[in-house]
Structures are given as C-alpha cells and as structure tokens.
Design an enzyme around this catalytic site. Structure first.
Site, short mmCIF file in Angstrom:
data_model
loop_
_atom_site.label_atom_id
_atom_site.label_comp_id
_atom_site.label_asym_id
_atom_site.label_seq_id
_atom_site.Cartn_x
_atom_site.Cartn_y
_atom_site.Cartn_z
N ASP A 25 3.34 3.26 17.25
CA ASP A 25 3.89 2.14 16.50
C ASP A 25 4.95 1.45 17.36
O ASP A 25 5.78 2.11 18.00
CB ASP A 25 4.49 2.61 15.17
CG ASP A 25 4.71 1.45 14.21
OD1 ASP A 25 4.00 1.40 13.18
OD2 ASP A 25 5.57 0.58 14.49
N ILE A 26 4.93 0.12 17.37
CA ILE A 26 5.84 -0.66 18.22
C ILE A 26 7.28 -0.58 17.70
O ILE A 26 8.23 -0.84 18.44
CB ILE A 26 5.34 -2.13 18.31
CG1 ILE A 26 5.83 -2.80 19.57
CG2 ILE A 26 5.69 -2.91 17.06
CD1 ILE A 26 5.09 -4.09 19.89
N ASN B 287 0.13 2.20 3.56
CA ASN B 287 0.54 1.12 2.68
C ASN B 287 -0.70 0.29 2.33
O ASN B 287 -1.49 -0.03 3.23
CB ASN B 287 1.60 0.27 3.36
CG ASN B 287 2.83 1.09 3.72
OD1 ASN B 287 3.25 1.96 2.97
ND2 ASN B 287 3.41 0.82 4.88
N GLY C 26 3.35 -2.57 0.17
CA GLY C 26 4.14 -2.78 1.39
C GLY C 26 3.29 -2.95 2.64
O GLY C 26 3.79 -2.78 3.75
N GLN C 27 2.02 -3.32 2.49
CA GLN C 27 1.14 -3.48 3.66
C GLN C 27 1.40 -4.83 4.33
O GLN C 27 1.38 -5.86 3.67
CB GLN C 27 -0.33 -3.39 3.22
CG GLN C 27 -1.29 -3.43 4.42
CD GLN C 27 -2.75 -3.29 4.00
OE1 GLN C 27 -3.08 -3.32 2.80
NE2 GLN C 27 -3.62 -3.17 4.98
N HIS D 156 -4.69 1.38 8.34
CA HIS D 156 -4.02 2.25 9.31
C HIS D 156 -3.27 3.34 8.59
O HIS D 156 -2.68 3.12 7.53
CB HIS D 156 -3.06 1.46 10.22
CG HIS D 156 -2.08 0.59 9.49
ND1 HIS D 156 -2.42 -0.65 8.97
CD2 HIS D 156 -0.77 0.76 9.19
CE1 HIS D 156 -1.36 -1.18 8.39
NE2 HIS D 156 -0.34 -0.34 8.49
N HIS E 125 -0.13 5.77 9.07
CA HIS E 125 1.08 6.09 9.82
C HIS E 125 1.23 7.60 9.88
O HIS E 125 1.14 8.27 8.83
CB HIS E 125 2.33 5.56 9.11
CG HIS E 125 2.45 4.08 8.99
ND1 HIS E 125 3.28 3.33 9.79
CD2 HIS E 125 1.85 3.20 8.15
CE1 HIS E 125 3.21 2.06 9.43
NE2 HIS E 125 2.35 1.94 8.44
#
Ligand code: AMP
Ligand code: ZN
Length: 124
Positions: free
Chosen positions: A38-39, A98, A104-105, A111, A113
């Site tokens: 994750d960035i 999410n 909260g997507q 994906h 997390h």
C-alpha cells in the site's frame, strides 16, 4: 496489456498497476492475483491483495467466484508471515475489505488489505 483484455478496466488505477502502467512494489503475483505494498501504509506491514480481473467490490462476488476467493484467502497467512507479520497469537494481522461508500471504499477494484507488525500503528 491490450485495452481489449477481458476483465480489464482502462480507467481503473489497480488495473493500471496490474498492467505495470503505474509502478508498484510487488509482494506476490500469479495468473489470478497480484499483491503489492500500500502506498500509504497504516502499519509496519500493509499490502493489498487483488484479483487480476476487474471485480469492483465484494458486492460483485457470487458463487462463481468461490475458487478465486478461496485462492486469495489461502494466500493471506503465507504472504502475511513472509512480509513480516509476527506469528499468531501474539502477532497476527488485520484483514480488511472496504465495500461501497458506506464501507469506506475508495478504489473500486476489489482488494484485501493485510496489515500487521508491532504496535502502535498509524491508524487502525
Ligand atoms: P480503500 O479503497 O479505501 O479500501 O483503500 C484503497 C487503498 O489503496 C488505500 O489504502 C490507498 O493507500 C491504496 N492505494 C491507492 N493508490 C495506490 C497506489 N498507486 N499504490 C499502492 N496503493 C495505493
Ligand atoms: Zn480494476
């Protein structure tokens, strides 16, 4: 990767990551899935596991995806440990998906997390 590739959405940031049009730090790749860091990590370990096919969210998952979902879930424990999550039960990780605006997507390509490592974390 061709714009006509089935399951690819040319406007999707994660499809662009799969196609290597946007750089990412790879964690794992096979024919069906890709995992990358994750960035904007919340935790010492924070990577995303995604299907290569453009599936927008968990709301789009049905019985036809059971094989893919099983493959992804079975990868999580192995990748989590490889990436530095500490062993269960003192270690462990959070697995979060999410779904939709109220979930909260933000990126509408399914994906998972995976977040772990020593506390405290930035969030979560
Ligand atoms: P969400 O849709 O809210 O579950 O989260 C989307 C996640 O994608 C966030 O944690 C972002 O930090 C992450 N993200 C967005 N763009 C990138 C990128 N180019 N490379 C890696 N992670 C990204
Ligand atoms: Zn996509």
């Amino acid at each position: 990767m061709s714009a006509h590739m089935p399951g690819h959405d040319a406007n999707c940031i994660f499809c662009k990551i799969i196609a290597k049009q946007i750089p990412s730090k790879a964690v794992y790749e096979d024919e069906q899935v890709y995992a990358f860091h994750d960035i904007n990590p919340w935790a010492p370990v924070h990577f995303l596991l995604i299907p290569k096919a453009h599936i927008p969210s968990m709301a789009h998952i049905g019985p036809e995806h059971a094989g893919l979902m099983g493959h992804m879930m079975a990868l999580v424990p192995k990748l989590a440990l490889e990436q530095g999550c500490n062993p269960y039960p003192d270690g462990g990780y959070r697995l979060v998906t999410n779904t939709g605006a109220e979930g909260g997507q933000e990126v509408h390509h399914l994906h998972f997390h995976v977040m772990g490592g020593a506390r405290p974390w930035l969030r979560g």
